[in-house]
Design an enzyme around this catalytic site. Structure first.
Site, PDB file in Angstrom:
ATOM      1  N   ASP A 150      -6.349   1.858  -3.247  1.00 58.23           N
ATOM      2  CA  ASP A 150      -7.624   1.604  -2.582  1.00 58.23           C
ATOM      3  C   ASP A 150      -8.141   2.853  -1.856  1.00 58.23           C
ATOM      4  O   ASP A 150      -9.225   2.842  -1.292  1.00 58.23           O
ATOM      5  CB  ASP A 150      -7.547   0.406  -1.629  1.00 58.23           C
ATOM      6  CG  ASP A 150      -6.555   0.594  -0.485  1.00 58.23           C
ATOM      7  OD1 ASP A 150      -5.808   1.584  -0.484  1.00 58.23           O
ATOM      8  OD2 ASP A 150      -6.514  -0.286   0.402  1.00 58.23           O
TER       9      ASP A 150
ATOM     10  N   SER B 292       0.808  -1.216   0.000  1.00 61.42           N
ATOM     11  CA  SER B 292       0.000   0.000   0.000  1.00 61.42           C
ATOM     12  C   SER B 292       0.843   1.268   0.000  1.00 61.42           C
ATOM     13  O   SER B 292       1.556   1.538  -0.956  1.00 61.42           O
ATOM     14  CB  SER B 292      -0.963  -0.034   1.190  1.00 61.42           C
ATOM     15  OG  SER B 292      -1.838   1.062   1.170  1.00 61.42           O
TER      16      SER B 292
ATOM     17  N   ASP C  88      -2.899   6.233  -3.152  1.00 60.10           N
ATOM     18  CA  ASP C  88      -1.761   5.587  -2.514  1.00 60.10           C
ATOM     19  C   ASP C  88      -1.230   4.510  -3.461  1.00 60.10           C
ATOM     20  O   ASP C  88      -1.713   4.371  -4.583  1.00 60.10           O
ATOM     21  CB  ASP C  88      -2.165   4.991  -1.160  1.00 60.10           C
ATOM     22  CG  ASP C  88      -3.297   3.985  -1.265  1.00 60.10           C
ATOM     23  OD1 ASP C  88      -4.083   4.069  -2.236  1.00 60.10           O
ATOM     24  OD2 ASP C  88      -3.402   3.108  -0.392  1.00 60.10           O
TER      25      ASP C  88
ATOM     26  N   ASP D 214      -1.431   1.247  -3.824  1.00 54.85           N
ATOM     27  CA  ASP D 214      -2.273   0.191  -4.396  1.00 54.85           C
ATOM     28  C   ASP D 214      -3.664   0.687  -4.762  1.00 54.85           C
ATOM     29  O   ASP D 214      -4.522  -0.097  -5.155  1.00 54.85           O
ATOM     30  CB  ASP D 214      -2.360  -1.014  -3.457  1.00 54.85           C
ATOM     31  CG  ASP D 214      -3.117  -0.724  -2.172  1.00 54.85           C
ATOM     32  OD1 ASP D 214      -3.203   0.454  -1.778  1.00 54.85           O
ATOM     33  OD2 ASP D 214      -3.610  -1.685  -1.543  1.00 54.85           O
TER      34      ASP D 214
END
Length: 451
Positions: A242, A95, A238, A240
């Site tokens: 999400d 992340s 960010d 990743d």
């Protein structure tokens, strides 16, 4: 002993994330699953991604489960593909953590992050080394699949009024942080008829543009460009993707609490119902939800906990103060691109600028800091701090939340890093700064007192 933190397994590559360790993680997950299950695997753009993925995949295949490798994709795209095509999913990502980190996030067959009780089953297998290694005839099948990101984009488009958004011809500056959203968000915006100006939208796992956490200090280029081109808004993800953080048309960084409240207000206004959020979320959310006839349900911090509670109570919306929002009509997980599409839809339908809608929200000041604390001290620190603060008005649902008149402070250990986080909110900025400093000192003194 624990293997999984708040958001999967994370660590530094070459230190605690080694090929041997990762292949055993794959063996543990493989033994947990029925033989012949299909596991969807995808990853973000980190340099170590292929190594981490291949080590985990080797353990899965050796256990007799099949692997569908969808390549580079945002975590919510991996979750979406898992829900539609897999029995289980794995996202290779850390992340927002720095590039030397990576991780393994486990995804249930319905696309949600794996609940804690199922993680414990995997941990039991891992620590007992109770593998299921099959013979050569039964080794799992490995296949690569293309099109996961396109399927994900189509899924998002099916849940917003595309024509209304296209008619507005929004100018959007997007900062992908050289992460997984490079493969989705710019293309989603084009399909929504936006003029797209991109920053850090080439894939690079060293994150050369800036750190992958979308904090205000990391987004100065985005803030500057939004003003320079008179954009309708800026959007940052960010690593990743999400989560989504916004910059309004006036070039102001908008905290995740405010966009969470903005979206919740519009959804509850139209549908009514319950909104689920962690104890770290601003009072702004509760105020606007109640004003529009809805109800707020609080949980411990953590997107999987929020998602599971949403399913349990039939919530219409949920999310966190960090820019992670969950839209149940789409999927029960945080989704940065879905959040962006929904914000554009709200702007298109209202005819208002993002700055106007943000300024109409109740005003509170928020602050978040971190204090270093080794993982082995965290439990003792929390118990000692509870005793120290027992005469104050506290809530211990998740960490320690101290309540005052028009303010609160939340102190809780991170599940992914060797730190404690301190969140705070107040109507007065000076009072907030003073409170944060007061409880920071109390926390630091407590940590120092634990041997």
């Amino acid at each position: 002993m624990r293997l999984f933190g708040t958001n999967g397994i994370r660590g530094k590559v070459g230190e605690n994330l080694t090929p041997d360790f990762l292949s055993e993680v794959g063996l543990a997950i493989g033994a947990y699953l029925p033989q012949g299950n299909n596991v969807v695997v995808g990853m973000d753009t980190r340099v170590s991604g292929e190594m981490v993925k291949n080590a985990v995949v080797s353990g899965l295949l050796a256990s007799g489960v099949n692997v569908i490798d969808i390549g580079l994709a945002p975590t919510p795209a991996i979750q979406f593909y898992t829900k539609n095509h897999g029995d289980f999913g794995i996202a290779i990502t850390a992340s927002h953590n720095p590039p030397e980190f990576n991780g393994v996030k486990a995804i249930a067959g319905d696309g949600t992050e794996l609940p804690r009780e199922e993680e414990e089953r995997i941990e039991k297998i891992f620590f007992s080394k109770n593998w299921r290694i099959v013979n050569w005839r039964d080794v799992g099948k490995y296949q690569k699949k293309e099109g996961a990101n396109e399927e994900y984009i189509k899924g998002i488009l099916s849940h917003v009024d595309v024509e209304k958004i296209r008619n507005r011809k929004f100018v959007v500056v997007v900062d992908c942080a050289n992460g997984a959203s490079c493969f989705t968000t710019p293309y989603l915006l084009e399909r929504l008829g936006c003029r797209v100006i991109s920053l850090n939208c080439h894939s690079d796992g060293t994150f050369p543009g800036h750190e992958s956490e979308p904090k205000e200090e990391n987004l100065q280029d985005l803030i500057s460009v939004v003003g320079d081109v008179s954009a309708d808004l800026g959007i940052a993800h960010d690593g990743d993707a999400d989560r989504a953080i916004f910059v309004d048309d006036r070039g102001r960084f908008i905290s995740g609490d405010k966009t969470l409240a903005l979206v919740a207000r519009e959804i509850v206004k139209n549908k009514g119902g319950k909104v689920v959020t962690p104890v770290s979320t601003s009072l702004i959310l509760e105020k606007v939800v109640k004003e529009n006839g809805g109800e707020v349900v609080y949980t411990k911090v953590g997107a999987p906990i929020v998602a599971r509670k949403m399913i349990e109570v039939g919530a219409v919306f949920g999310g966190e103060e960090n820019g992670g929002m969950i839209f149940p009509e789409h999927q029960y997980c945080r989704d940065g691109a879905m959040t962006l599409a929904k914000i554009l839809e709200i702007m298109a339908k209202s005819g208002k600028k993002l700055s106007e809608m943000i300024d109409a929200l109740p005003r509170y000041y928020q602050k978040k800091i971190s204090v270093s604390c080794s993982d082995d001290k965290k439990v003792k620190v929390l118990e000692s701090l509870k005793e120290k603060l027992k005469d104050e008005k506290i809530d211990t649902l998740d960490g320690i939340k101290i309540w005052g008149e028009n303010w609160w402070i939340l102190i809780r250990p991170s599940g992914t890093e060797p730190i404690y986080r301190i969140y705070g909110e107040a109507r007065d900025k000076e009072i907030l700064d003073s409170l944060i400093e007061k409880y920071k000192r109390a926390l630091e003194e407590t940590i120092a007192s634990i041997s």
